[in-house]
Scaffold this motif. Structure first.
Motif, PDB file in Angstrom:
ATOM      1  N   LEU A 149      38.379  47.838  33.616  1.00 26.95           N
ATOM      2  CA  LEU A 149      38.970  47.194  32.455  1.00 26.95           C
ATOM      3  C   LEU A 149      40.302  47.869  32.139  1.00 26.95           C
ATOM      4  O   LEU A 149      40.377  49.098  32.031  1.00 26.95           O
ATOM      5  N   VAL A 150      41.351  47.061  32.009  1.00 28.25           N
ATOM      6  CA  VAL A 150      42.693  47.586  31.760  1.00 28.25           C
ATOM      7  C   VAL A 150      43.252  46.921  30.515  1.00 28.25           C
ATOM      8  O   VAL A 150      43.229  45.688  30.395  1.00 28.25           O
ATOM      9  N   ASP A 151      43.756  47.712  29.588  1.00 22.91           N
ATOM     10  CA  ASP A 151      44.288  47.148  28.350  1.00 22.91           C
ATOM     11  C   ASP A 151      45.728  46.672  28.554  1.00 22.91           C
ATOM     12  O   ASP A 151      46.364  46.990  29.558  1.00 22.91           O
ATOM     13  N   PRO A 152      46.238  45.900  27.619  1.00 25.91           N
ATOM     14  CA  PRO A 152      47.582  45.337  27.776  1.00 25.91           C
ATOM     15  C   PRO A 152      48.641  46.415  27.973  1.00 25.91           C
ATOM     16  O   PRO A 152      48.670  47.425  27.263  1.00 25.91           O
ATOM     17  N   GLY A 153      49.484  46.200  28.966  1.00 24.82           N
ATOM     18  CA  GLY A 153      50.590  47.107  29.213  1.00 24.82           C
ATOM     19  C   GLY A 153      50.266  48.302  30.066  1.00 24.82           C
ATOM     20  O   GLY A 153      51.153  49.091  30.391  1.00 24.82           O
ATOM     21  N   SER A 154      48.996  48.487  30.449  1.00 25.75           N
ATOM     22  CA  SER A 154      48.600  49.640  31.262  1.00 25.75           C
ATOM     23  C   SER A 154      48.374  49.212  32.708  1.00 25.75           C
ATOM     24  O   SER A 154      47.845  48.123  32.956  1.00 25.75           O
ATOM     25  N   PRO A 155      48.715  50.073  33.657  1.00 31.05           N
ATOM     26  CA  PRO A 155      48.449  49.757  35.064  1.00 31.05           C
ATOM     27  C   PRO A 155      47.003  50.113  35.416  1.00 31.05           C
ATOM     28  O   PRO A 155      46.365  50.901  34.708  1.00 31.05           O
ATOM     29  N   PRO A 156      46.485  49.561  36.488  1.00 30.04           N
ATOM     30  CA  PRO A 156      45.148  49.961  36.931  1.00 30.04           C
ATOM     31  C   PRO A 156      45.190  51.365  37.517  1.00 30.04           C
ATOM     32  O   PRO A 156      46.267  51.870  37.867  1.00 30.04           O
ATOM     33  N   PRO A 157      44.052  52.050  37.610  1.00 30.06           N
ATOM     34  CA  PRO A 157      44.040  53.360  38.266  1.00 30.06           C
ATOM     35  C   PRO A 157      44.440  53.230  39.735  1.00 30.06           C
ATOM     36  O   PRO A 157      44.377  52.138  40.322  1.00 30.06           O
ATOM     37  N   ALA A 158      44.840  54.343  40.319  1.00 34.39           N
ATOM     38  CA  ALA A 158      45.380  54.321  41.683  1.00 34.39           C
ATOM     39  C   ALA A 158      44.409  53.695  42.669  1.00 34.39           C
ATOM     40  O   ALA A 158      44.807  52.929  43.553  1.00 34.39           O
ATOM     41  N   ALA A 202      46.867  38.860  24.405  1.00 31.70           N
ATOM     42  CA  ALA A 202      47.277  38.689  25.800  1.00 31.70           C
ATOM     43  C   ALA A 202      47.383  40.043  26.494  1.00 31.70           C
ATOM     44  O   ALA A 202      47.680  41.065  25.870  1.00 31.70           O
ATOM     45  N   GLY A 203      47.120  40.036  27.798  1.00 30.91           N
ATOM     46  CA  GLY A 203      47.341  41.229  28.611  1.00 30.91           C
ATOM     47  C   GLY A 203      46.093  41.957  29.062  1.00 30.91           C
ATOM     48  O   GLY A 203      46.157  42.800  29.957  1.00 30.91           O
ATOM     49  N   TRP A 204      44.931  41.678  28.451  1.00 33.13           N
ATOM     50  CA  TRP A 204      43.707  42.311  28.904  1.00 33.13           C
ATOM     51  C   TRP A 204      43.312  41.752  30.275  1.00 33.13           C
ATOM     52  O   TRP A 204      43.476  40.555  30.536  1.00 33.13           O
ATOM     53  N   ALA A 205      42.782  42.616  31.141  1.00 28.52           N
ATOM     54  CA  ALA A 205      42.407  42.171  32.481  1.00 28.52           C
ATOM     55  C   ALA A 205      41.347  43.099  33.058  1.00 28.52           C
ATOM     56  O   ALA A 205      41.169  44.242  32.604  1.00 28.52           O
ATOM     57  N   VAL A 206      40.633  42.590  34.034  1.00 27.59           N
ATOM     58  CA  VAL A 206      39.760  43.439  34.846  1.00 27.59           C
ATOM     59  C   VAL A 206      40.261  43.370  36.288  1.00 27.59           C
ATOM     60  O   VAL A 206      40.769  42.326  36.731  1.00 27.59           O
ATOM     61  N   TYR A 207      40.100  44.463  36.984  1.00 23.39           N
ATOM     62  CA  TYR A 207      40.406  44.518  38.405  1.00 23.39           C
ATOM     63  C   TYR A 207      39.113  44.662  39.171  1.00 23.39           C
ATOM     64  O   TYR A 207      38.302  45.546  38.855  1.00 23.39           O
ATOM     65  N   VAL A 208      38.911  43.778  40.167  1.00 21.89           N
ATOM     66  CA  VAL A 208      37.688  43.817  40.963  1.00 21.89           C
ATOM     67  C   VAL A 208      38.053  43.909  42.430  1.00 21.89           C
ATOM     68  O   VAL A 208      39.141  43.453  42.841  1.00 21.89           O
ATOM     69  N   PRO A 209      37.203  44.522  43.247  1.00 16.94           N
ATOM     70  CA  PRO A 209      37.499  44.598  44.688  1.00 16.94           C
ATOM     71  C   PRO A 209      37.687  43.206  45.270  1.00 16.94           C
ATOM     72  O   PRO A 209      36.987  42.262  44.924  1.00 16.94           O
ATOM     73  N   ARG A 210      38.627  43.064  46.180  1.00 21.54           N
ATOM     74  CA  ARG A 210      38.869  41.776  46.800  1.00 21.54           C
ATOM     75  C   ARG A 210      37.668  41.366  47.638  1.00 21.54           C
ATOM     76  O   ARG A 210      37.026  42.198  48.274  1.00 21.54           O
ATOM     77  N   GLY A 211      37.367  40.078  47.568  1.00 22.18           N
ATOM     78  CA  GLY A 211      36.225  39.557  48.292  1.00 22.18           C
ATOM     79  C   GLY A 211      34.938  39.597  47.520  1.00 22.18           C
ATOM     80  O   GLY A 211      33.892  39.159  48.005  1.00 22.18           O
ATOM     81  N   ARG A 212      34.989  40.085  46.265  1.00 25.20           N
ATOM     82  CA  ARG A 212      33.779  40.141  45.430  1.00 25.20           C
ATOM     83  C   ARG A 212      33.736  38.941  44.500  1.00 25.20           C
ATOM     84  O   ARG A 212      34.763  38.496  44.008  1.00 25.20           O
TER      85      ARG A 212
END
Length: 502
Positions: free
Chosen positions: A466-475, A492-502
């Protein structure tokens, strides 16, 4: 050392004391506690999901969600408050209703001990003064430790006075042990700070010296600490290491003038860390500044009426329980001083009831004027408390509603149990029924998932960052797929990053 007004050991209560303290027909305390419960059910309980700390405590006993990381300063006793509800449901409203009723019963039990010591009217008034503070109403229906320490501290001081006044009867000693053990179980350091003045009183006051009350205090303390000590060795490498870890998480335990921070947070915020807010309006904190003054006045009146012991012991215990929060940590929260508020309510109530009695005996003009002024101030005080409570409820509901909205958006983004939600995500992860990965210095521990643990977990369960608005994901997640979050109540700007293919 002799405490003026301290009763001789085994001295029976006089008939006047018995009439004042033992009648079961006196409904005043019960009505106060019923009012306390009803106010919670009407004002504080509805429409609030679990807050950050609550979700950590409740997740330990909730079979429907993974247990959140339990850091070194926490004590497991708090989790017992929610365990009966967790057997049937995780519904926040059910938890709130259960705790509101339970806290009302605890308020009655704690102050009922004092009816034999100060009379039914004074005990009821003390419960009323404490139960109508905004912070008491705010936390009555919450899974947080400080209010429950307050109930135990009030009962413990009362049981000790009964044990030395009437003799160390079995029911008083059992009550004393339980009243020390329970606060220790829900917050181990507070249990120690409570036991210290109680043991000192038994040792230093000649007429109170007795092995059995001291043994009851020590037994309650040992029983309350047993789980904390066992967990210290099982998870943290021993007592010393757990204390060190707790100090790091608390921002460094040591001499620290924290009185100003406590005043800044007297009307909120619920957590003042860092405490960089300004001082609140004088009207909002007048009660906070007046409380120690009134308590001292209550001590003077109690001494003049031969009831020194019943006023001094709660004040000494209140001071002891305030020491770590006023002088040993660098941040503040209104709930930290709840035990002190509860204990100081006793001499203040004694002062007020003595004033009422004086007006009844000799209703002179100036006494009637003083009584009218006191009533007006008390009504104004309660109006301020209700206003502060309403403001805190609105703020808290906004926060937990935001957590809930994020959890629902995370689910719509395809992150469903079994899952791991990485980042600074508690209690969003709990609401989404995911495990959480805490990445803040406040909760660092070997048992918290590291980036390598997160990547390993991605092989067999859904993992998201989970990444808040304006912040990059961890490395480690920069190559993952970004899924924007949207929904009512989200900016606006909230997002989740998930492994590709999941």
């Amino acid at each position: 050392m002799t405490l003026a007004g301290a009763p001789a050991r085994r001295r029976p209560l006089s008939p006047a004391w018995r009439r004042a303290g033992t009648t079961a027909r006196d409904p005043r305390l019960a009505l106060v506690c019923l009012t306390y419960t009803v106010l919670q059910l009407l004002l504080a309980a509805p429409g609030r999901s679990l807050a950050w700390d609550e979700s950590i405590y409740f997740s330990q006993v909730d079979p429907r969600a993974p247990a959140a990381f339990f850091s070194a300063p926490r004590s497991r006793g708090v989790t017992l408050l929610g365990a009966p509800v967790a057997l049937f449901t995780s519904d926040p409203l059910a938890i709130r209703v259960f705790l509101a009723v339970l806290s009302g019963l605890a308020l009655f039990g704690a102050f009922a001990v004092w009816r034999r010591l100060v009379g039914g009217g004074t005990a009821a008034l003390a419960a009323l003064l404490f139960g109508t503070l905004w912070v008491s109403l705010e936390y009555g229906a919450q899974m947080m430790p400080n209010l429950w320490v307050a109930f135990g501290a009030v009962a413990a001081a009362g049981f000790l006075l009964l044990a030395v006044r009437e003799g160390p009867r079995g029911r008083y000693l059992l009550g004393l042990a339980l009243s020390v053990g329970w606060p220790t179980l829900v917050r181990a350091p507070d249990g120690v700070w409570l036991a210290l003045p109680l043991l000192a009183a038994v040792v230093l006051v000649p007429s109170w010296r007795s092995v059995r009350p001291a043994a009851a205090i020590a037994a309650g303390l040992a029983a309350g600490l047993a789980e904390w000590v066992a967990e210290a060795y099982a998870r943290f490498g021993g007592i010393g290491q757990r204390l060190y870890d707790s100090s790091v998480i608390e921002g460094g335990m040591g001499l620290s003038w924290n009185v100003g921070n406590a005043l800044r947070s007297a009307d909120g915020p619920l957590l003042c860390r860092p405490c960089d807010v300004g001082y609140p309006p004088a009207l909002d904190t007048a009660w906070w500044l007046a409380l120690p003054v009134l308590a001292v006045a209550g001590l003077v009146v109690a001494h003049r009426t031969g009831r020194t012991a019943s006023a001094v012991l709660p004040v000494v215990c209140a001071v002891a329980l305030s020491v770590p929060y006023l002088f040993l940590i660098p941040y503040a929260a209104p709930r930290f001083l709840l035990p002190a508020y509860a204990l100081l309510a006793l001499p203040v109530a004694g002062l007020l009831t003595r004033g009422v009695r004086a007006v009844r005996l000799r209703p002179t003009g100036w006494r009637l004027a003083a009584a009218a002024l006191a009533c007006a101030l008390l009504v104004g005080h309660w109006a301020v408390q209700l206003r502060l409570l309403d403001r805190q409820i609105v703020s808290a509901r906004g926060t937990v509603d935001h957590y809930q909205a994020l959890a629902e958006a995370v689910g719509r983004a395809g992150v469903r149990p079994p899952c791991l939600l990485a980042g600074w995500t508690q209690p969003i992860a709990y609401d989404a029924r995911c495990a959480s990965s805490v990445t803040s210095y406040l909760d660092t521990d070997a048992s918290v998932p590291s980036p390598a643990d997160v990547l390993r977990a991605a092989r067999h369960e859904t993992v998201a960052v989970l990444v808040d608005p304006g912040s990059p994901p961890p490395a480690y997640a920069r190559g993952w797929q970004r899924r924007p979050l949207s929904g009512k109540g989200l900016g606006a700007g909230w997002a989740v990053y998930v492994p590709r293919g999941r």
